[in-house]
Design a protein around this motif. Structure first.
Motif, mmCIF file in Angstrom:
data_model
loop_
_atom_site.group_PDB
_atom_site.id
_atom_site.type_symbol
_atom_site.label_atom_id
_atom_site.label_comp_id
_atom_site.label_asym_id
_atom_site.label_seq_id
_atom_site.Cartn_x
_atom_site.Cartn_y
_atom_site.Cartn_z
ATOM 1 N N THR A 53 -24.514 8.094 -36.582
ATOM 2 C CA THR A 53 -24.021 9.284 -36.115
ATOM 3 C C THR A 53 -24.949 10.015 -35.341
ATOM 4 O O THR A 53 -24.496 10.830 -34.664
ATOM 5 N N GLY A 54 -26.304 9.618 -35.369
ATOM 6 C CA GLY A 54 -27.368 10.347 -34.723
ATOM 7 C C GLY A 54 -27.600 9.719 -33.355
ATOM 8 O O GLY A 54 -28.446 10.470 -32.411
ATOM 9 N N THR A 55 -27.627 8.209 -33.086
ATOM 10 C CA THR A 55 -27.970 7.686 -31.816
ATOM 11 C C THR A 55 -27.200 6.392 -31.904
ATOM 12 O O THR A 55 -26.517 5.891 -32.458
ATOM 13 N N ASN A 56 -27.819 5.507 -30.388
ATOM 14 C CA ASN A 56 -27.195 4.497 -30.200
ATOM 15 C C ASN A 56 -28.220 3.330 -30.288
ATOM 16 O O ASN A 56 -28.987 3.186 -29.515
ATOM 17 N N GLY A 57 -28.190 2.503 -31.438
ATOM 18 C CA GLY A 57 -28.946 1.521 -31.485
ATOM 19 C C GLY A 57 -28.286 0.324 -31.916
ATOM 20 O O GLY A 57 -27.129 0.298 -31.778
ATOM 21 N N ALA A 58 -29.067 -0.766 -32.555
ATOM 22 C CA ALA A 58 -28.294 -2.199 -32.855
ATOM 23 C C ALA A 58 -27.264 -1.614 -34.107
ATOM 24 O O ALA A 58 -27.995 -1.347 -35.029
ATOM 25 N N ASP A 59 -26.253 -1.909 -33.886
ATOM 26 C CA ASP A 59 -25.332 -1.744 -34.735
ATOM 27 C C ASP A 59 -24.489 -2.899 -35.067
ATOM 28 O O ASP A 59 -24.548 -4.159 -34.712
ATOM 29 N N THR A 60 -23.282 -2.695 -35.915
ATOM 30 C CA THR A 60 -22.299 -3.920 -36.451
ATOM 31 C C THR A 60 -21.855 -4.291 -35.286
ATOM 32 O O THR A 60 -21.342 -5.705 -35.080
ATOM 33 N N ARG A 61 -21.362 -3.696 -33.941
ATOM 34 C CA ARG A 61 -20.941 -4.051 -32.807
ATOM 35 C C ARG A 61 -21.621 -4.983 -31.957
ATOM 36 O O ARG A 61 -21.317 -6.220 -31.624
ATOM 37 N N ILE A 62 -23.109 -4.733 -31.938
ATOM 38 C CA ILE A 62 -23.706 -5.593 -31.355
ATOM 39 C C ILE A 62 -24.243 -6.831 -32.153
ATOM 40 O O ILE A 62 -24.628 -7.970 -31.666
ATOM 41 N N LEU A 63 -24.093 -6.634 -33.377
ATOM 42 C CA LEU A 63 -24.733 -7.981 -34.444
ATOM 43 C C LEU A 63 -23.492 -8.707 -34.653
ATOM 44 O O LEU A 63 -23.703 -10.085 -34.826
ATOM 45 N N GLN A 64 -22.209 -8.426 -34.295
ATOM 46 C CA GLN A 64 -21.234 -9.375 -34.226
ATOM 47 C C GLN A 64 -21.430 -10.437 -33.197
ATOM 48 O O GLN A 64 -20.855 -11.446 -33.199
ATOM 49 N N ARG A 65 -21.981 -9.943 -31.979
ATOM 50 C CA ARG A 65 -22.310 -10.915 -30.725
ATOM 51 C C ARG A 65 -23.495 -11.390 -31.105
ATOM 52 O O ARG A 65 -23.717 -12.548 -30.806
ATOM 53 N N PHE A 66 -24.646 -10.692 -31.928
ATOM 54 C CA PHE A 66 -25.896 -11.619 -31.902
ATOM 55 C C PHE A 66 -26.165 -11.526 -33.474
ATOM 56 O O PHE A 66 -26.992 -10.460 -33.903
ATOM 57 N N PRO A 67 -25.743 -12.367 -34.360
ATOM 58 C CA PRO A 67 -25.820 -12.361 -35.541
ATOM 59 C C PRO A 67 -27.483 -12.291 -36.204
ATOM 60 O O PRO A 67 -27.752 -11.974 -37.319
ATOM 61 N N SER A 68 -28.217 -12.985 -34.938
ATOM 62 C CA SER A 68 -29.607 -12.968 -35.754
ATOM 63 C C SER A 68 -30.439 -11.733 -35.716
ATOM 64 O O SER A 68 -31.528 -11.754 -35.924
ATOM 65 N N TRP A 69 -29.928 -10.765 -35.037
ATOM 66 C CA TRP A 69 -30.797 -9.665 -34.546
ATOM 67 C C TRP A 69 -30.617 -8.735 -35.986
ATOM 68 O O TRP A 69 -29.936 -9.103 -36.869
ATOM 69 N N SER A 70 -31.506 -7.828 -35.915
ATOM 70 C CA SER A 70 -31.468 -6.939 -37.055
ATOM 71 C C SER A 70 -30.762 -5.495 -36.451
ATOM 72 O O SER A 70 -31.128 -4.903 -35.457
ATOM 73 N N GLY A 71 -30.140 -4.821 -37.350
ATOM 74 C CA GLY A 71 -29.704 -3.433 -37.082
ATOM 75 C C GLY A 71 -29.094 -2.831 -38.218
ATOM 76 O O GLY A 71 -28.984 -3.452 -39.178
ATOM 77 N N ALA A 72 -28.432 -1.598 -37.999
ATOM 78 C CA ALA A 72 -27.919 -0.814 -39.007
ATOM 79 C C ALA A 72 -26.535 -1.375 -39.358
ATOM 80 O O ALA A 72 -25.875 -1.947 -38.557
ATOM 81 N N PRO A 73 -26.328 -1.295 -40.703
ATOM 82 C CA PRO A 73 -24.782 -1.955 -41.154
ATOM 83 C C PRO A 73 -23.737 -0.728 -41.183
ATOM 84 O O PRO A 73 -23.026 -0.429 -41.850
ATOM 85 N N CYS A 74 -23.653 -0.159 -39.818
ATOM 86 C CA CYS A 74 -22.721 0.877 -39.523
ATOM 87 C C CYS A 74 -22.390 0.631 -37.898
ATOM 88 O O CYS A 74 -22.921 0.047 -37.173
ATOM 89 N N ASP A 75 -21.220 1.441 -37.266
ATOM 90 C CA ASP A 75 -20.801 1.461 -36.151
ATOM 91 C C ASP A 75 -21.087 2.852 -35.633
ATOM 92 O O ASP A 75 -20.597 3.621 -35.810
ATOM 93 N N ASP A 76 -21.765 2.845 -34.467
ATOM 94 C CA ASP A 76 -22.163 3.778 -33.868
ATOM 95 C C ASP A 76 -21.260 4.346 -32.761
ATOM 96 O O ASP A 76 -21.473 5.017 -31.746
ATOM 97 N N GLY A 77 -20.343 3.234 -32.239
ATOM 98 C CA GLY A 77 -19.325 3.481 -31.342
ATOM 99 C C GLY A 77 -19.554 2.666 -30.142
ATOM 100 O O GLY A 77 -18.584 2.899 -29.168
ATOM 101 N N TYR A 78 -20.835 2.023 -29.923
ATOM 102 C CA TYR A 78 -20.908 1.390 -28.777
ATOM 103 C C TYR A 78 -21.733 0.086 -28.899
ATOM 104 O O TYR A 78 -22.970 0.315 -29.615
ATOM 105 N N ALA A 79 -21.515 -0.876 -28.280
ATOM 106 C CA ALA A 79 -22.382 -2.075 -28.151
ATOM 107 C C ALA A 79 -23.517 -1.928 -27.488
ATOM 108 O O ALA A 79 -24.517 -2.497 -27.837
ATOM 109 N N TYR A 80 -23.229 -1.560 -26.129
ATOM 110 C CA TYR A 80 -24.350 -1.504 -25.230
ATOM 111 C C TYR A 80 -24.735 0.033 -24.847
ATOM 112 O O TYR A 80 -24.625 0.755 -26.002
ATOM 113 N N THR A 81 -24.818 0.416 -23.685
ATOM 114 C CA THR A 81 -25.334 1.723 -23.362
ATOM 115 C C THR A 81 -23.803 2.590 -23.590
ATOM 116 O O THR A 81 -22.862 2.250 -23.510
ATOM 117 N N ALA A 82 -24.166 3.969 -24.094
ATOM 118 C CA ALA A 82 -23.225 4.925 -24.199
ATOM 119 C C ALA A 82 -23.391 6.199 -23.223
ATOM 120 O O ALA A 82 -24.478 6.268 -22.581
#
Length: 773
Positions: free
Chosen positions: A656-685
């Protein structure tokens, strides 16, 4: 003589996140045996079998190829295949001993092929069996390339040749905090030549054959009789550009005093002409600069020389070369040495005219979009059209060494004189220069661009006025802001300033003090955040309310005629493999399945592009715009907070505070590390999608990483405490703030990284600062 040094490797698993690079290094080495009276020695190390990390296809083949080539050139060669750390270090130690015994006339070469990476600006060779789980393990498990360079420096022999070949097309992965790809640039010590298979900070291709394109070209060119090392590497560059379709550009740094020819009975080191001064002097740098560009086909390189040395030794030659290339319309890249196939003569209507590129355009070997790309034109580049292909919308164009074909939709006829004149206007824009151009060329193709530039330059700067009610900044007691003195130019903290309709909104940030860096106890911290220190910002300044948006940058390009970089590290296929591609840029970054909106932050911009934007704003408004210093950035980002993140000390507010690696981008790149939540955007916001900080600034952390002014240092020792930038002629600039693709720990206020100022990626953007009168 090739002597194979064997050992029993102990393969162990390596972390899968290691940057998949291989690189080759050539440095001097000599054997003490009587057979080496001529002082030519080489060490070749080639690592392929990395166990769990996977077997690399070409390093062993490349090592054997270079060993055989060097033996044919009179070198005594030690060959190490699949070396663990002990074997590599032992070979390097012997290398140093032999190098010191080679004598003052010795020439040495060292070649390495295998995995390599850089951390904190340092290059490391990866042995077989290395166990690397984090950056902290690299120094312990890997072999520092600097240890080889040190052997060269201490040897005292005449010539050392160094070639670094980063040859795996894999991106820097999530396991490392550093965003730098490829290898760091290493300046050639005096009497040395350092060659790279690709530009520093970039990666290269391994090729489809049994050898990498760089190793194959290098072996061939070094073996040509009478060809100097400098010339050989320029030929290598041309071949690799052609073979990789311009995805890989070999690079070099030289401090050789004269020509070094390997394919001769006795290598001769001649005195260079004109003679250069002692290392580091102005004339030495000028001579090296001229040597690096004298054979270039790009007029902008000669313009850059003249800007730095307007009355230099080679100024007259530079003016002549620039005029000749501008009039001839030479494309601003190197072309393939292979002649382009010609269509039947009756299909081409002969022409002889000068055209200009409406936009970036590929030059192809045949009149077809499926044909091989052999060159590239940038917008406003001139080119000589020698024919029109009948029944097809293609022009035949003249290149430096052959011919090619460009779609007729991308070219327009223009006068050579006006092309050259417009190039000068864009290089040094001013209202007077534009008016003189319009008067001299009233019917020019460039007239609309010139009129737009004139309007931008002539726009008066309106009196700054707040566009919304000031928002008072709040700060905890320890991080106090100095009380504003009598207000000048809306200097009240929180005041919003906008100097023109196309200018970004700026928020006044108060003076104050803060603690920069992170404490040892902070989770996720890196060594480059040492040592914490107190910084005092002595006066208020204005900071962009948002990161510079796509629309704002587009208006700058249209109004100024500036040409940003047209290369960008991107992932157009969306498979996690990044490439540095010429046909992706700020206007089309190549996000897989996503098109940026007008208010998204601009990406694929270099540090130099950001500097140019700030300079344009300054010229347009009469105010002083610039990039933030690193200290100003952290001060503005924290806005009085002492916690690791904008939302506090834990991870509860990340999505809710920023746009980083989240579940949206991890669905595309499973080997990445990120937050277990959805910030609303896979790429730039879009700018402002998340809450502002205490100073009223948006996206200081996350969304895109932001260029700042400073040269990069790997810690804060002896850095300024007054908020000023770390200056100097540096190879890396600082990037701050995290981005849409970084793991949560990299979204901390204290996180910092570095990158070459000429590099661009789909996660880099910037915001500007403005001084208050």
């Amino acid at each position: 003589m090739i002597r194979k040094v064997s050992f029993d490797p102990v393969p162990r698993g390596m972390a899968g996140f290691l940057l998949g690079l291989c690189f080759s290094i050539l440095v001097p080495l000599f054997d003490a045996a009587p057979a080496l009276a001529d002082g030519r020695v080489a060490l070749v190390i080639a690592n392929s079998d990395y166990g769990d990390m996977g077997r690399l296809k070409n390093p062993a083949n490349d090592g054997r190829l270079l060993a055989k080539t060097l033996e044919g050139l009179g070198f005594a060669v030690d060959l190490v295949l699949d070396g663990d750390q002990r074997a590599m270090k032992r070979a390097i130690k012997n290398f140093g001993m032999k190098l010191r015994k080679s004598g003052l006339d010795g020439i040495g070469l060292f070649y390495y092929a295998g995995h390599g990476l850089q951390v904190g600006g340092e290059n490391y060779l990866i042995p077989i069996g290395a166990q690397i789980e984090s950056e902290g393990d690299v120094e312990i498990e890997a072999v520092a390339a600097g240890s080889i360079l040190s052997q060269m420096q201490y040897a005292g022999n005449a010539v050392n040749l160094v070639f670094l070949d980063a040859c795996r097309n894999n991106p820097l992965t999530r396991g490392f905090r550093s965003v730098e790809k490829g290898l760091a640039r290493v300046e050639a010590p005096r009497g040395s030549f350092v060659g790279y298979s690709t530009a520093p900070g970039e990666v290269a291709t391994d090729g489809d054959g049994e050898n990498s394109p760089y190793a194959l070209a290098l072996a061939e060119e070094l073996g040509k009789p009478g060809i100097s090392v400098d010339t050989a590497h320029r030929n290598v560059r041309s071949k690799v550009l052609t073979e990789t379709h311009e995805m890989q550009t070999p690079w070099d740094s030289s401090s050789l005093i004269g020509e070094v020819v390997l394919a001769a009975a006795t290598p001769e080191v001649a005195t260079a002409a004109p003679a250069v001064a002692a290392p580091g002097t102005g004339s030495d740098k000028e001579a090296l600069f001229w040597e690096s560009i004298k054979d270039s086909q790009d007029p902008e390189e000669f313009a850059a020389y003249l800007e730095q040395y307007p009355n230099g030794t080679f100024a007259r030659l530079a003016h002549g070369k620039m005029a000749k290339l501008s009039n001839a319309g030479a494309p601003s890249i190197e072309q393939s040495t292979a002649p382009a196939p010609e269509p039947p003569a009756d299909r081409v209507v002969e022409l002889d005219a000068t055209y200009v590129a409406r936009q970036s355009a590929n030059i192809r070997s045949e009149p077809s979009t499926l044909a091989k790309i052999i060159g590239r034109l940038k917008e406003d580049d001139a080119v000589t059209v020698t024919g029109k292909v009948q029944d097809k919308d293609w022009y035949r164009v003249s290149l430096a060494k052959d011919t090619g074909y460009v779609s007729s939709q991308l070219l327009v006829e223009a006068d050579a004189d006006e092309i050259a004149a417009w190039g000068e206007v864009k290089r040094k824009p001013s209202a007077e220069a534009v008016q003189a151009f319009l008067q001299a060329h009233p019917g020019s193709y460039f007239k609309p661009k010139a009129e737009a530039l004139l309007a931008a330059l002539a726009t008066p700067a309106p009196a700054p006025a707040p566009l919304s009610a000031p928002a008072e900044a709040t700060q905890p007691p320890e991080e106090t802001a100095a009380a504003a003195a009598p207000e000048r130019e809306g200097a009240k903290p929180g005041t919003i300033i906008r100097d023109c309709s196309d200018c970004p909104e700026m928020v006044v940030v108060p003076a104050g003090s803060f603690t920069m860096g992170s404490p040892p106890s902070e989770a996720g911290r890196a060594d480059n955040e040492n040592a914490q220190h107190r910084v005092t910002i002595g006066k208020p300044f204005a900071v962009g309310k948002f990161e510079v948006t796509l629309t704002q940058f587009q208006k700058f390009v249209q109004a100024s005629g500036y040409r940003p970089t047209d290369y960008c590290w991107t992932d157009p296929d969306g498979d996690g493999t990044w490439y540095n591609l010429a046909w992706y840029n700020w206007a089309g970054p190549g996000f897989a399945g996503y098109t940026q909106g007008a208010n998204d932050p601009v990406v694929c911009v270099t540090w130099r592009d950001a500097e140019a934007y700030a300079a344009w704003l300054s010229n347009k408004t009469g105010k002083t715009y610039r990039l933030l210093t690193e200290a100003e950035w952290e001060y503005a980002a924290r806005a009085g907070k002492q916690t690791p993140f904008p939302w506090g000390s834990d991870l509860s507010g990340v999505c809710t505070g920023t746009n980083g690696a989240d579940t949206r981008i991890l669905q595309r790149f499973p080997s990445w590390s990120g937050a277990p939540c959805d910030d609303g955007y896979a790429y730039t916001a879009p700018a402002g999608s998340y809450p502002a900080n205490g100073f009223g600034l948006y996206d200081m952390v996350g969304n895109v990483m932001e260029w700042v002014e400073d040269c990069y240092r790997d810690n804060y020792n002896n850095t300024p405490v007054d908020g000023s930038a770390v200056g100097g002629n540096c190879q890396s600039r600082v990037i701050r703030g995290g981005a849409w693709n970084v793991k949560t720990s990299d979204l901390r206020f204290a996180d910092r990284s570095a990158y070459t100022p000429d590099g661009a990626t789909i996660s880099f953007g910037f915001r500007v600062a403005r001084d208050l009168n």
